[in-house]
Design a protein around this motif. Structure first.
Motif, PDB file in Angstrom:
ATOM      1  N   LEU A  94      47.042  28.775  44.303  1.00  0.00           N
ATOM      2  CA  LEU A  94      46.366  29.268  42.807  1.00  0.00           C
ATOM      3  C   LEU A  94      45.324  30.408  43.175  1.00  0.00           C
ATOM      4  O   LEU A  94      45.377  31.176  42.220  1.00  0.00           O
ATOM      5  CB  LEU A  94      45.650  27.822  42.306  1.00  0.00           C
ATOM      6  CG  LEU A  94      46.676  26.899  41.999  1.00  0.00           C
ATOM      7  CD1 LEU A  94      46.079  25.872  41.458  1.00  0.00           C
ATOM      8  CD2 LEU A  94      47.867  27.433  40.975  1.00  0.00           C
ATOM      9  N   TYR A  97      47.354  33.531  43.605  1.00  0.00           N
ATOM     10  CA  TYR A  97      48.062  33.870  42.290  1.00  0.00           C
ATOM     11  C   TYR A  97      47.220  34.198  41.032  1.00  0.00           C
ATOM     12  O   TYR A  97      47.746  35.256  40.392  1.00  0.00           O
ATOM     13  CB  TYR A  97      48.974  32.361  41.689  1.00  0.00           C
ATOM     14  CG  TYR A  97      49.486  32.545  40.452  1.00  0.00           C
ATOM     15  CD1 TYR A  97      50.625  33.158  40.382  1.00  0.00           C
ATOM     16  CD2 TYR A  97      49.052  32.268  39.203  1.00  0.00           C
ATOM     17  CE1 TYR A  97      51.280  33.387  39.063  1.00  0.00           C
ATOM     18  CE2 TYR A  97      49.591  32.224  37.987  1.00  0.00           C
ATOM     19  CZ  TYR A  97      50.791  32.789  37.929  1.00  0.00           C
ATOM     20  OH  TYR A  97      51.520  32.740  36.744  1.00  0.00           O
ATOM     21  N   SER A  98      46.311  33.533  40.846  1.00  0.00           N
ATOM     22  CA  SER A  98      45.062  34.216  39.789  1.00  0.00           C
ATOM     23  C   SER A  98      44.637  35.391  40.053  1.00  0.00           C
ATOM     24  O   SER A  98      44.427  36.022  39.081  1.00  0.00           O
ATOM     25  CB  SER A  98      44.118  32.811  39.945  1.00  0.00           C
ATOM     26  OG  SER A  98      44.571  31.745  39.354  1.00  0.00           O
ATOM     27  N   LEU A 101      49.079  37.522  41.927  1.00  0.00           N
ATOM     28  CA  LEU A 101      50.469  37.271  41.849  1.00  0.00           C
ATOM     29  C   LEU A 101      50.755  37.253  40.425  1.00  0.00           C
ATOM     30  O   LEU A 101      51.982  37.317  40.177  1.00  0.00           O
ATOM     31  CB  LEU A 101      50.830  36.301  42.647  1.00  0.00           C
ATOM     32  CG  LEU A 101      50.610  36.562  44.189  1.00  0.00           C
ATOM     33  CD1 LEU A 101      51.168  35.218  44.995  1.00  0.00           C
ATOM     34  CD2 LEU A 101      51.141  37.842  44.864  1.00  0.00           C
ATOM     35  N   SER A 102      49.879  36.516  39.620  1.00  0.00           N
ATOM     36  CA  SER A 102      50.280  36.626  38.247  1.00  0.00           C
ATOM     37  C   SER A 102      50.664  37.973  37.507  1.00  0.00           C
ATOM     38  O   SER A 102      51.472  37.734  36.644  1.00  0.00           O
ATOM     39  CB  SER A 102      49.000  36.119  37.390  1.00  0.00           C
ATOM     40  OG  SER A 102      47.781  37.137  37.493  1.00  0.00           O
ATOM     41  N   ASP A 103      50.284  39.059  38.057  1.00  0.00           N
ATOM     42  CA  ASP A 103      50.735  40.338  37.393  1.00  0.00           C
ATOM     43  C   ASP A 103      52.205  40.753  37.862  1.00  0.00           C
ATOM     44  O   ASP A 103      52.839  41.526  37.173  1.00  0.00           O
ATOM     45  CB  ASP A 103      50.057  41.482  38.103  1.00  0.00           C
ATOM     46  CG  ASP A 103      48.672  41.455  37.736  1.00  0.00           C
ATOM     47  OD1 ASP A 103      48.204  40.815  36.702  1.00  0.00           O
ATOM     48  OD2 ASP A 103      47.804  42.001  38.686  1.00  0.00           O
ATOM     49  N   GLY A 105      54.715  38.303  37.275  1.00  0.00           N
ATOM     50  CA  GLY A 105      55.399  37.637  36.496  1.00  0.00           C
ATOM     51  C   GLY A 105      56.052  36.369  37.021  1.00  0.00           C
ATOM     52  O   GLY A 105      55.416  35.860  37.795  1.00  0.00           O
ATOM     53  N   LYS A 106      57.207  36.191  36.902  1.00  0.00           N
ATOM     54  CA  LYS A 106      58.033  34.933  37.725  1.00  0.00           C
ATOM     55  C   LYS A 106      57.883  35.150  39.107  1.00  0.00           C
ATOM     56  O   LYS A 106      57.728  33.961  39.665  1.00  0.00           O
ATOM     57  CB  LYS A 106      59.485  35.071  36.971  1.00  0.00           C
ATOM     58  CG  LYS A 106      60.141  33.750  37.418  1.00  0.00           C
ATOM     59  CD  LYS A 106      61.645  33.726  36.835  1.00  0.00           C
ATOM     60  CE  LYS A 106      62.341  32.418  37.009  1.00  0.00           C
ATOM     61  NZ  LYS A 106      63.834  32.234  36.500  1.00  0.00           N
ATOM     62  N   GLY A 108      55.753  36.096  40.897  1.00  0.00           N
ATOM     63  CA  GLY A 108      54.377  35.688  41.564  1.00  0.00           C
ATOM     64  C   GLY A 108      54.357  34.124  41.563  1.00  0.00           C
ATOM     65  O   GLY A 108      53.765  33.888  42.744  1.00  0.00           O
ATOM     66  N   TRP A 109      54.612  33.652  40.492  1.00  0.00           N
ATOM     67  CA  TRP A 109      54.218  32.165  40.822  1.00  0.00           C
ATOM     68  C   TRP A 109      55.508  31.456  41.459  1.00  0.00           C
ATOM     69  O   TRP A 109      55.100  30.390  42.105  1.00  0.00           O
ATOM     70  CB  TRP A 109      54.276  31.504  39.398  1.00  0.00           C
ATOM     71  CG  TRP A 109      55.500  31.361  38.375  1.00  0.00           C
ATOM     72  CD1 TRP A 109      55.788  32.171  37.355  1.00  0.00           C
ATOM     73  CD2 TRP A 109      56.562  30.312  38.680  1.00  0.00           C
ATOM     74  NE1 TRP A 109      56.893  31.734  36.799  1.00  0.00           N
ATOM     75  CE2 TRP A 109      57.829  30.419  37.358  1.00  0.00           C
ATOM     76  CE3 TRP A 109      56.732  29.217  39.387  1.00  0.00           C
ATOM     77  CZ2 TRP A 109      58.637  29.947  37.306  1.00  0.00           C
ATOM     78  CZ3 TRP A 109      58.222  28.546  39.203  1.00  0.00           C
ATOM     79  CH2 TRP A 109      58.992  28.867  38.216  1.00  0.00           C
ATOM     80  N   SER A 167      49.072  43.571  44.713  1.00  0.00           N
ATOM     81  CA  SER A 167      49.872  42.424  44.610  1.00  0.00           C
ATOM     82  C   SER A 167      51.213  42.416  45.282  1.00  0.00           C
ATOM     83  O   SER A 167      51.238  41.121  45.648  1.00  0.00           O
ATOM     84  CB  SER A 167      49.733  42.302  42.915  1.00  0.00           C
ATOM     85  OG  SER A 167      48.686  42.325  42.070  1.00  0.00           O
TER      86      SER A 167
END
Length: 253
Positions: A94, A97-98, A101-103, A105-106, A108-109, A167
């Motif tokens: 998390l 990701y925060s 990796l949240s940049d 999109g799919k 990343g998570w 990222s």
């Protein structure tokens, strides 16, 4: 004085309890992992990374303290595994990701989930191999080391304020770390080091120098240490395979 009736159920008559000291360290690690998640959700990545490094220290201490004080228990072992899953499986995923990796999109998570799933599989395999494998080596990258690579990278990038396209590097690093966890690569465990015995004076000096080196710039030094340890597994495997091939060629002559 109140006494428990003789016909009381077993769960009422017996109160086995738990050992306080080692489980205090384990609880501290669980708290640090949870705090890391909360801090990352609020964009405070440096405290989040530091919290996970604190969890690594408590994870190292709880087992050592339990063995040195004779307070090992099945409860402590299970509690430690659950704490490792939170502090080194969910929290680092998390955090990274925060952070970036949240940049993606799919993608990343999914990569972040891959780390969490790899950690669960690695811990399950470790628990089933207790007492059956060589204690000098871990099979697969250990949970704290895998977490150290990810949060070390986040802390390193945050401290130097690198561009956000890093990222993609973070995603690749997370993927590779996840593979190392579920692999059969061997990593030195340091469990054969005798902490109760006497050591040369130079050993204490070396420990002091390590702390001094880390204090110079913690993000860079810690990230470098964990990357080197993560690479030690593949390097050991390559060296061992080359050695075996050399022996085979020797006996074929």
């Amino acid at each position: 004085m109140n006494k428990t009736p003789d016909n009381a159920p077993d769960n009422v008559k017996h109160h086995p309890g738990i050992y306080l000291l080692p489980n205090l360290f384990t609880t501290a690690g669980l708290f640090a992992g949870f705090y890391a998640i909360v801090a990352a959700m609020n964009g405070r990545f440096e405290p989040a990374c530091i919290a996970i490094f604190v969890a690594m220290v408590t994870d190292m201490l709880d087992g050592r303290v339990a063995r040195m004080t004779g307070t090992e228990s099945a409860f402590g072992a299970e509690y430690d595994s659950l704490t490792d899953m939170v502090a080194f499986g969910v929290a680092p995923a998390l955090v990274i990701y925060s952070w970036g990796l949240s940049d993606l999109g799919k993608l990343g998570w999914l990569v972040a989930f891959l780390h969490t799933a790899g950690m669960a599989l690695r811990l399950a395999r470790f628990n089933t191999q207790i007492g059956k494998s060589d204690k000098r080596f871990f099979v697969g990258l250990p949970a704290p080391a895998a977490a150290g690579v990810l949060v070390g990278y986040v802390w390193f990038q945050t401290d130097f304020d690198f561009p956000r396209n890093a990222s993609y590097v973070g995603a690749g690093l997370t993927f590779l770390v996840s593979l190392c966890m579920v692999s059969t690569l061997r990593y030195y465990s340091f469990k054969d080091i005798d902490l109760k015995g006497k050591v040369p004076f130079l050993a204490i000096l070396a420990v002091v120098m390590i702390f001094v080196g880390i204090s110079i710039h913690p993000p860079t030094i810690l990230f470098g240490i964990f990357v080197i340890y993560a690479l030690s597994g593949p390097c050991w495997t390559i060296w061992r395979l080359r050695g075996l091939r050399g022996l085979k060629r020797f006996f074929r002559r």
